[in-house]
Design a protein around this motif. Structure first.
Motif, PDB file in Angstrom:
ATOM      1  N   ASN A 509      -2.234   5.410   0.738  1.00  0.00           N
ATOM      2  CA  ASN A 509      -3.475   5.840   0.096  1.00  0.00           C
ATOM      3  C   ASN A 509      -3.264   6.878  -0.994  1.00  0.00           C
ATOM      4  OD1 ASN A 509      -2.676   7.730   1.987  1.00  0.00           O
ATOM      5  ND2 ASN A 509      -4.747   8.331   2.537  1.00  0.00           N
ATOM      6  N   LEU A 510      -2.028   7.011  -1.521  1.00  0.00           N
ATOM      7  CA  LEU A 510      -1.866   7.803  -2.743  1.00  0.00           C
ATOM      8  C   LEU A 510      -2.554   7.127  -3.918  1.00  0.00           C
ATOM      9  CD1 LEU A 510       1.811   9.134  -2.641  1.00  0.00           C
ATOM     10  CD2 LEU A 510      -0.295  10.453  -2.489  1.00  0.00           C
ATOM     11  N   ALA A 511      -2.583   5.781  -3.917  1.00  0.00           N
ATOM     12  CA  ALA A 511      -3.345   4.994  -4.882  1.00  0.00           C
ATOM     13  C   ALA A 511      -4.346   4.153  -4.091  1.00  0.00           C
ATOM     14  CB  ALA A 511      -2.419   4.111  -5.720  1.00  0.00           C
ATOM     15  N   ARG A 512      -5.166   3.383  -4.803  1.00  0.00           N
ATOM     16  CA  ARG A 512      -6.197   2.586  -4.141  1.00  0.00           C
ATOM     17  C   ARG A 512      -5.623   1.215  -3.771  1.00  0.00           C
ATOM     18  NH1 ARG A 512     -10.916   4.949  -3.932  1.00  0.00           N
ATOM     19  NH2 ARG A 512     -11.472   6.579  -5.442  1.00  0.00           N
ATOM     20  N   PRO A 513      -5.455   0.927  -2.462  1.00  0.00           N
ATOM     21  CA  PRO A 513      -4.938  -0.392  -2.076  1.00  0.00           C
ATOM     22  C   PRO A 513      -5.840  -1.533  -2.536  1.00  0.00           C
ATOM     23  CG  PRO A 513      -4.891   1.151  -0.225  1.00  0.00           C
ATOM     24  CD  PRO A 513      -5.686   1.801  -1.310  1.00  0.00           C
ATOM     25  N   GLU A 514      -7.150  -1.253  -2.692  1.00  0.00           N
ATOM     26  CA  GLU A 514      -8.057  -2.308  -3.128  1.00  0.00           C
ATOM     27  C   GLU A 514      -7.741  -2.780  -4.541  1.00  0.00           C
ATOM     28  OE1 GLU A 514      -9.253   0.080   0.001  1.00  0.00           O
ATOM     29  OE2 GLU A 514      -9.147   0.742  -2.078  1.00  0.00           O
ATOM     30  N   GLN A 515      -6.895  -2.041  -5.270  1.00  0.00           N
ATOM     31  CA  GLN A 515      -6.508  -2.446  -6.621  1.00  0.00           C
ATOM     32  C   GLN A 515      -5.120  -3.080  -6.629  1.00  0.00           C
ATOM     33  OE1 GLN A 515      -6.901   1.094  -8.989  1.00  0.00           O
ATOM     34  NE2 GLN A 515      -9.128   1.148  -8.854  1.00  0.00           N
ATOM     35  N   TYR A 516      -4.103  -2.355  -6.208  1.00  0.00           N
ATOM     36  CA  TYR A 516      -2.745  -2.893  -6.311  1.00  0.00           C
ATOM     37  C   TYR A 516      -2.412  -3.861  -5.177  1.00  0.00           C
ATOM     38  CZ  TYR A 516      -1.209   0.474  -2.722  1.00  0.00           C
ATOM     39  OH  TYR A 516      -1.048   1.173  -1.556  1.00  0.00           O
ATOM     40  N   PHE A 517      -3.129  -3.807  -4.047  1.00  0.00           N
ATOM     41  CA  PHE A 517      -2.854  -4.659  -2.894  1.00  0.00           C
ATOM     42  C   PHE A 517      -3.903  -5.767  -2.726  1.00  0.00           C
ATOM     43  CE2 PHE A 517      -1.978  -5.348   1.715  1.00  0.00           C
ATOM     44  CZ  PHE A 517      -0.598  -5.413   1.664  1.00  0.00           C
ATOM     45  N   SER A 518      -4.760  -5.939  -3.737  1.00  0.00           N
ATOM     46  CA  SER A 518      -5.905  -6.844  -3.588  1.00  0.00           C
ATOM     47  C   SER A 518      -5.473  -8.293  -3.371  1.00  0.00           C
ATOM     48  CB  SER A 518      -6.802  -6.745  -4.830  1.00  0.00           C
ATOM     49  OG  SER A 518      -6.073  -7.091  -5.996  1.00  0.00           O
ATOM     50  N   VAL A 519      -4.396  -8.734  -4.061  1.00  0.00           N
ATOM     51  CA  VAL A 519      -3.946 -10.125  -3.900  1.00  0.00           C
ATOM     52  C   VAL A 519      -3.537 -10.384  -2.455  1.00  0.00           C
ATOM     53  CG1 VAL A 519      -2.241 -11.807  -4.632  1.00  0.00           C
ATOM     54  CG2 VAL A 519      -3.244 -10.259  -6.305  1.00  0.00           C
ATOM     55  N   LEU A 520      -2.809  -9.454  -1.863  1.00  0.00           N
ATOM     56  CA  LEU A 520      -2.357  -9.646  -0.488  1.00  0.00           C
ATOM     57  C   LEU A 520      -3.507  -9.518   0.507  1.00  0.00           C
ATOM     58  CD1 LEU A 520       1.060  -7.789  -0.567  1.00  0.00           C
ATOM     59  CD2 LEU A 520       0.618 -10.226  -0.656  1.00  0.00           C
ATOM     60  N   LEU A 521      -4.498  -8.677   0.223  1.00  0.00           N
ATOM     61  CA  LEU A 521      -5.667  -8.609   1.094  1.00  0.00           C
ATOM     62  C   LEU A 521      -6.354  -9.954   1.189  1.00  0.00           C
ATOM     63  CD1 LEU A 521      -7.284  -5.163   0.168  1.00  0.00           C
ATOM     64  CD2 LEU A 521      -6.155  -5.779   2.302  1.00  0.00           C
ATOM     65  N   SER A 522      -6.452 -10.637   0.057  1.00  0.00           N
ATOM     66  CA  SER A 522      -7.069 -11.962   0.055  1.00  0.00           C
ATOM     67  C   SER A 522      -6.180 -12.995   0.745  1.00  0.00           C
ATOM     68  CB  SER A 522      -7.355 -12.392  -1.388  1.00  0.00           C
ATOM     69  OG  SER A 522      -7.900 -13.693  -1.439  1.00  0.00           O
ATOM     70  N   LYS A 523      -4.862 -12.944   0.490  1.00  0.00           N
ATOM     71  CA  LYS A 523      -3.958 -13.913   1.109  1.00  0.00           C
ATOM     72  C   LYS A 523      -3.880 -13.724   2.625  1.00  0.00           C
ATOM     73  CE  LYS A 523      -2.610 -15.900  -2.710  1.00  0.00           C
ATOM     74  NZ  LYS A 523      -2.913 -17.336  -2.988  1.00  0.00           N
ATOM     75  N   LEU A 524      -3.929 -12.487   3.103  1.00  0.00           N
ATOM     76  CA  LEU A 524      -3.896 -12.251   4.544  1.00  0.00           C
ATOM     77  C   LEU A 524      -5.141 -12.791   5.229  1.00  0.00           C
ATOM     78  CD1 LEU A 524      -2.486  -8.607   4.672  1.00  0.00           C
ATOM     79  CD2 LEU A 524      -1.304 -10.709   5.315  1.00  0.00           C
ATOM     80  N   GLU A 525      -6.264 -12.793   4.520  1.00  0.00           N
ATOM     81  CA  GLU A 525      -7.508 -13.301   5.090  1.00  0.00           C
ATOM     82  C   GLU A 525      -7.562 -14.833   5.019  1.00  0.00           C
ATOM     83  OE1 GLU A 525     -11.318 -12.530   6.890  1.00  0.00           O
ATOM     84  OE2 GLU A 525      -9.520 -11.316   6.545  1.00  0.00           O
ATOM     85  N   HIS A 526      -7.159 -15.365   3.881  1.00  0.00           N
ATOM     86  CA  HIS A 526      -7.201 -16.821   3.666  1.00  0.00           C
ATOM     87  C   HIS A 526      -5.873 -17.242   3.037  1.00  0.00           C
ATOM     88  CE1 HIS A 526     -11.493 -16.507   4.450  1.00  0.00           C
ATOM     89  NE2 HIS A 526     -11.573 -15.588   3.503  1.00  0.00           N
ATOM     90  N   GLU A 527      -4.984 -17.753   3.855  1.00  0.00           N
ATOM     91  CA  GLU A 527      -3.694 -18.177   3.340  1.00  0.00           C
ATOM     92  C   GLU A 527      -3.885 -19.432   2.489  1.00  0.00           C
ATOM     93  OE1 GLU A 527      -0.867 -18.675   6.377  1.00  0.00           O
ATOM     94  OE2 GLU A 527      -1.096 -16.663   7.203  1.00  0.00           O
ATOM     95  N   GLY A 528      -3.311 -19.422   1.292  1.00  0.00           N
ATOM     96  CA  GLY A 528      -3.486 -20.543   0.390  1.00  0.00           C
ATOM     97  C   GLY A 528      -2.284 -20.728  -0.492  1.00  0.00           C
ATOM     98  N   GLU A 529      -2.534 -20.805  -1.795  1.00  0.00           N
ATOM     99  CA  GLU A 529      -1.474 -21.051  -2.750  1.00  0.00           C
ATOM    100  C   GLU A 529      -0.507 -19.868  -2.811  1.00  0.00           C
ATOM    101  OE1 GLU A 529      -0.828 -23.763  -4.559  1.00  0.00           O
ATOM    102  OE2 GLU A 529      -2.453 -24.812  -3.523  1.00  0.00           O
ATOM    103  N   PRO A 530       0.778 -20.138  -3.172  1.00  0.00           N
ATOM    104  CA  PRO A 530       1.732 -19.039  -3.356  1.00  0.00           C
ATOM    105  C   PRO A 530       1.291 -18.109  -4.483  1.00  0.00           C
ATOM    106  CG  PRO A 530       2.854 -21.161  -3.174  1.00  0.00           C
ATOM    107  CD  PRO A 530       1.398 -21.472  -3.309  1.00  0.00           C
TER     108      PRO A 530
END
Length: 747
Positions: A509-530
Motif C-alpha cells: 500500500n505504498l502505492a494504490r494496488p487498484e492502479q498498478y495491480f488492476s489487471v491481476l485483480l480482474s484475472k484473479l476474479e475471472h480467469e481468461g485470456e493471457p
C-alpha cells in the motif's frame, strides 16, 4: 391666610420647575405681585355671582382638554406609524444584507466554476497532447519495424531509409516541441485569463460590498433617528397625561388665571434668559452645530474617497502582479527553450549512437525469461508427493518447522487461518505493525513446503501495469523484465509449475494496488485470456509464453501483500479488501517448547493441496452451516446498525474458508507461551470470529456514519448470539475491532 399664601408659593415654584426654570432672588418682586393677585382672587371668590361664568369657563376648559386629547391621539398614531416605518426599514436592511451575502456566495461559486473550467481545459489540452505524442510514437515504432524488415534486402537501401527515418524523427520531434510550446502558451494564457477574472470578481465584489455597507449605514442612521423621535413623542405623551391628571382636581377659572400669570412670568424669564444667551454662548452654540454638520459631511466624503482609493490600489496591485507574472513567464520560457535545445541535441546524439550500435535482430525480446529456459535445474520437475496432505498434521508440522528455522513461532491459530485463506483466495493481505514478521511468514511457509517465494518491493511511484511487469525498450529491442514478471515466469517452469508458489508484494500500500495491480485483480476474479506484454515479439520467444509475447497467470501462484498502517501508506479500496484474504498478525509471537525432532514435510503439489481443501469442504459441511446460521442470525442487526451486508462473493469465500480452518485446527492442542486471547476457541469458533471480524465488520473501520450506540448494539448482539449458538471461547477479534472503533469515535 398665611397658610394659603405658603401653598400658593409652593405651586408657583412647582410651575417654574415644570417650565425648566429655577427661582432666584430676582423673583421676590414676582412673588409680591402674585400676593396682590391672590388678594384680588380672594375678593372674587367671595362673589358668588361669578358661578355661571366659572361653569362656562370649566366647559371651555373641558373642550380644550378634549382637543388636546385628540392631538395626543394623533401624535400616538403618528408615533406608531413611525415605528412601523422603522421596522420596515430594519426588515429591508436585513433583506438587503441577505441579498449581499447571496451575491457574495454566487461570486465565489462563479469564481470556482471559472477555475474548474480553466483547469479542465488545461487538463484536456495536456491529455490531447499526450495522446498525440503516443500516436506519433506508435507510428514511429511501426515505421521503425517496417524499416528493419527491409534492412536484410540491401545495405544501401538500409542506409538511405535510416537517414530518412532520422530526418522524419527530427521533424516529428520539432513538431512535438512546437505543439508542446503552443500548449504551454495556451496554458499560460488560460492562467492569465483566470487571474484577470479573479481580480475583476474580487474588485466588483469589494465595490458592491462597500456600496451596500454605505446604504446599510444610512438606513441604520435613519432607523435610530426614527426611534429617537418615537421616544420623544412617548415622553411628551407621558407629560401631557400627567398634566391632565393634575388639572382634574383644580378650579378651572383658577387654572386659567394661573396659566395667564405664569405665561407672563415665563415670557419675562425667557426674555431675561435670552438676553443672557444672546452674547457669546448662543453664537458659539450655533457655530458648533454648524461645524458639526460640516465635519460630519466631510467625514462621509473622506470615507467614500478612502474606499475609492482602496479600489484603485487593489487594481494597481493586480496590474503589478500581472506584469510580474508575465516577466516570470518570459524568463521561464527562455529557460524551457534552452532546455529543449539541449535535450534535442542529446536526443540526436542518442539516436545516432543507437543506430550505430543497433543490436542483433535475433536477440531475445525477453532475455532473462529465455535464460530460465536454458537453466537445466529449472527444467527438472523434482520429486513431489501426489497424496493429499492431512491439514491438521500439515498445520502443526508447518508451525514446528518454521519455529525450528527462525526460533520464533507463529501461533497455530494463525497458521490454520493462513491455510484457510489459501483455500479462499489467491490474494492475501497481511496487516500489522512493523517488525512482527509479515514478510517472513510467507518466506518461512514456502521454505517449509519446499517451494519458492519471491519478495517484490513496491515503490511509492507505481501507477500502472508497466511498473509491475516492466516495459518495452524500443531502441534496444528488448523488454525490461521486472522482478515480478520473472517470478511469474519462474512459477511456470517445470521445477515449480506443480508446486505452490508465493509472490510477496512488500509494502503493497505504498502505492494504490487498484492502479498498478488492476489487471491481476480482474484475472484473479475471472480467469481468461493471457496478459499481453507487447504487441509483437521478435527474436527467440520464452518457451512458456503464449504466442511469444503473452504470459499466463499460473494457478499455482498466491500473491501475498504486506501492509503497514502509518502516514506513509495509503488505504486499500473496498474492491481489494473484498477479493483478498485479510490477516492481522499479533504484535507478540509465541515461543514453543523445544521439540525432540523436527518433522519433515514432503513437497506437496498445488493440486494435492487443493484436493485436501475440497475434501475438507465435504467432511466439515456441518461446521460451515453452523457458521453461516450464526452470521444469518446477526445479519439484520449488522444491516440496521452498521450497514454491513454479506454478498455472493462473501458467501463463496465462507464456504471455502471455514472447513479448511476447522480441519487444520482439529487434533491435539499445541503448548504455546504465552497463550493468546483466542486459545479457548475451537476450529469452528476461530473461523467464525476471524471471518466476521476481517470480512464483515472490517467495513465499519473509519466510517463515522455508524454511531457509537450502533457499535455497542452490534457488540452486544455478536456476544449474545455467540453464546446462544454454543460457540467456544469468546469472539475476541470482533470485540477488539468494535472496541477500537468505539475509542476512535470517543476521541
Amino acid at each position: 391666610m398665611a397658610d394659603k399664601r405658603a401653598e400658593d408659593d409652593t405651586e408657583v415654584r412647582a410651575a417654574l420647575a415644570e417650565q425648566g426654570l429655577e427661582p432666584t432672588t430676582n423673583d421676590d418682586a414676582v412673588l409680591s405681585a402674585y400676593d396682590a393677585l391672590l388678594r384680588q382672587a380672594a375678593d372674587y371668590e367671595r362673589a358668588a355671582r361669578a358661578a355661571r361664568e366659572r361653569i362656562q369657563a370649566a366647559a371651555d376648559a373641558e373642550a380644550a382638554a378634549d382637543a388636546a386629547r385628540q392631538r395626543l391621539d394623533a401624535d400616538i398614531a403618528e408615533a406608531a406609524s413611525a415605528r412601523d416605518a422603522a421596522e420596515a426599514l430594519r426588515a429591508e436592511a436585513t433583506t438587503e444584507l441577505a441579498q449581499l451575502r447571496l451575491r457574495s456566495e454566487q461570486v465565489s461559486a462563479r469564481e470556482q466554476e471559472a477555475r474548474d473550467g480553466f483547469t479542465a481545459q488545461a487538463q484536456a489540452a495536456h491529455a490531447e497532447l499526450d495522446a498525440e505524442l503516443e500516436r506519433r510514437r506508435q507510428a514511429a515504432q511501426i515505421e521503425e519495424e517496417e524499416r528493419r524488415r527491409g534492412l536484410a534486402e540491401e545495405h544501401a537501401e538500409q542506409v538511405a531509409r535510416l537517414q530518412e527515418d532520422q530526418a522524419a524523427l527530427r521533424r516529428s520531434e520539432e513538431e512535438l516541441n512546437d505543439q508542446r510550446r503552443a500548449v504551454l502558451g495556451q496554458q499560460f494564457q488560460l492562467q492569465r485569463k483566470l487571474d484577470d477574472l479573479e481580480a475583476e470578481i474580487q474588485a466588483r465584489a469589494a465595490a458592491d460590498v462597500a456600496a451596500l455597507d454605505r446604504e446599510l449605514q444610512v438606513l441604520r442612521i435613519q432607523s435610530d433617528a426614527r426611534i429617537k423621535t418615537i421616544d420623544e413623542l412617548r415622553k411628551q405623551l407621558a407629560d401631557q397625561e400627567q398634566q391632565l391628571l393634575r388639572i382634574g382636581g383644580t378650579d378651572p377659572q383658577y387654572l386659567i388665571d394661573e396659566r395667564d400669570r405664569l405665561a407672563a412670568d415665563n415670557a419675562e424669564l425667557r426674555g431675561k434668559l435670552a438676553e443672557r444667551l444672546a452674547d457669546d454662548d448662543l453664537h458659539r452654540l450655533r457655530w458648533l452645530e454648524r461645524q458639526h454638520r460640516e465635519v460630519t459631511g466631510e467625514r462621509d466624503r473622506l470615507a467614500y474617497r478612502v474606499q475609492e482609493l482602496e479600489g484603485a490600489a487593489l487594481a494597481s496591485r493586480i496590474n503589478n502582479l500581472q506584469l510580474k507574472q508575465l516577466s516570470d513567464a518570459e524568463r521561464h520560457f527562455e529557460v524551457v527553450a534552452r532546455g529543449y535545445e539541449s535535450r534535442i541535441a542529446e536526443l540526436h546524439g542518442t539516436v545516432e549512437q543507437l543506430t550505430r550500435d543497433r543490436p542483433d535482430p535475433g536477440t531475445p525480446l525477453f532475455p532473462r525469461c529465455v535464460a530460465m529456459d536454458d537453466d537445466p535445474q529449472l527444467n527438472e520437475p523434482g520429486a513431489i508427493s501426489a497424496e493429499r496432505p492431512n491439514l491438521s498434521q500439515l498445520a502443526r508440522s508447518l508451525q514446528a518447522v518454521m519455529f525450528a528455522d527462525s526460533r520464533r513461532a507463529y501461533r497455530l491459530n494463525d497458521v490454520c487461518v493462513l491455510l484457510g485463506g489459501l483455500a479462499m483466495s489467491r490474494l492475501h493481505l497481511l496487516e500489522g505493525m512493523s517488525g512482527i514478521g509479515k514478510t517472513s511468514l510467507p518466506v518461512a511457509l514456502a521454505k517449509a513446503l519446499g517451494t519458492e517465494c519471491t519478495v517484490v518491493e513496491v515503490q511509492a511511484g507505481w501507477r500502472d501495469r508497466t511498473d509491475l511487469f516492466g516495459h518495452h525498450n524500443t531502441f534496444e529491442r528488448r523488454f525490461e523484465e521486472s522482478e515480478f514478471l520473472q517470478a511469474l515466469y519462474l512459477a511456470q517452469t517445470p521445477r515449480y509449475r506443480e508446486r505452490p508458489f508465493f509472490i510477496v508484494l512488500d509494502e503493497m500500500n505504498l502505492a494504490r494496488p487498484e492502479q498498478y495491480f488492476s489487471v491481476l485483480l480482474s484475472k484473479l476474479e475471472h480467469e481468461g485470456e493471457p496478459i499481453q506484454l507487447v504487441t509483437r515479439g521478435t527474436g527467440r520467444a520464452p518457451q512458456w509464453f503464449v504466442d511469444g509475447w503473452r504470459i499466463r497467470l499460473p494457478r499455482n501462484v498466491w500473491f501475498i501483500g504486506t501492509a503497514n498502517q502509518d502516514e506513509s501508506t495509503l488505504e486499500f479500496a473496498d474492491k481489494t479488501y473484498n477479493r483478498a484474504h485479510l490477516m492481522e498478525l499479533p504484535a507478540q509471537r509465541p515461543w514453543l517448547p523445544q521439540a525432540a525432532t523436527v518433522p519433515e514435510i514432503e513437497p506437496y503439489g498445488a493440486v494435492a493441496l487443493r484436493k485436501s481443501f475440497e475434501q475438507a469442504k465435504q467432511t466439515h459441511r456441518t461446521d460451515t452451516t453452523e457458521v453461516r446460521e450464526f452470521l444469518e442470525e446477526i445479519a439484520d442487526d449488522l444491516r440496521e446498525h452498521g450497514r454491513a451486508v454479506m454478498g455472493p462473493r462473501l458467501e463463496r469465500q465462507l464456504e471455502a474458508f471455514v472447513p479448511v480452518v476447522v480441519a487444520a485446527h482439529a487434533g491435539d492442542p499445541v503448548a504455546e507461551r504465552p497463550e493468546g486471547e483466542d486459545s479457548g476457541q475451537d476450529g469452528r469458533s476461530l473461523a467464525a470470529d476471524h471471518f466476521l471480524a476481517r470480512k464483515v465488520l472490517r467495513s465499519l473501520r473509519g466510517r463515522y456514519d455508524v454511531t457509537p450506540g450502533g457499535l455497542n448494539k452490534i457488540r452486544d448482539v455478536v456476544c449474545t448470539v455467540w453464546e446462544l449458538r454454543g460457540l467456544r471461547g469468546a469472539p475476541v477479534r470482533c470485540v477488539r475491532l468494535l472496541d477500537d472503533e468505539q475509542r476512535r469515535r470517543e476521541g
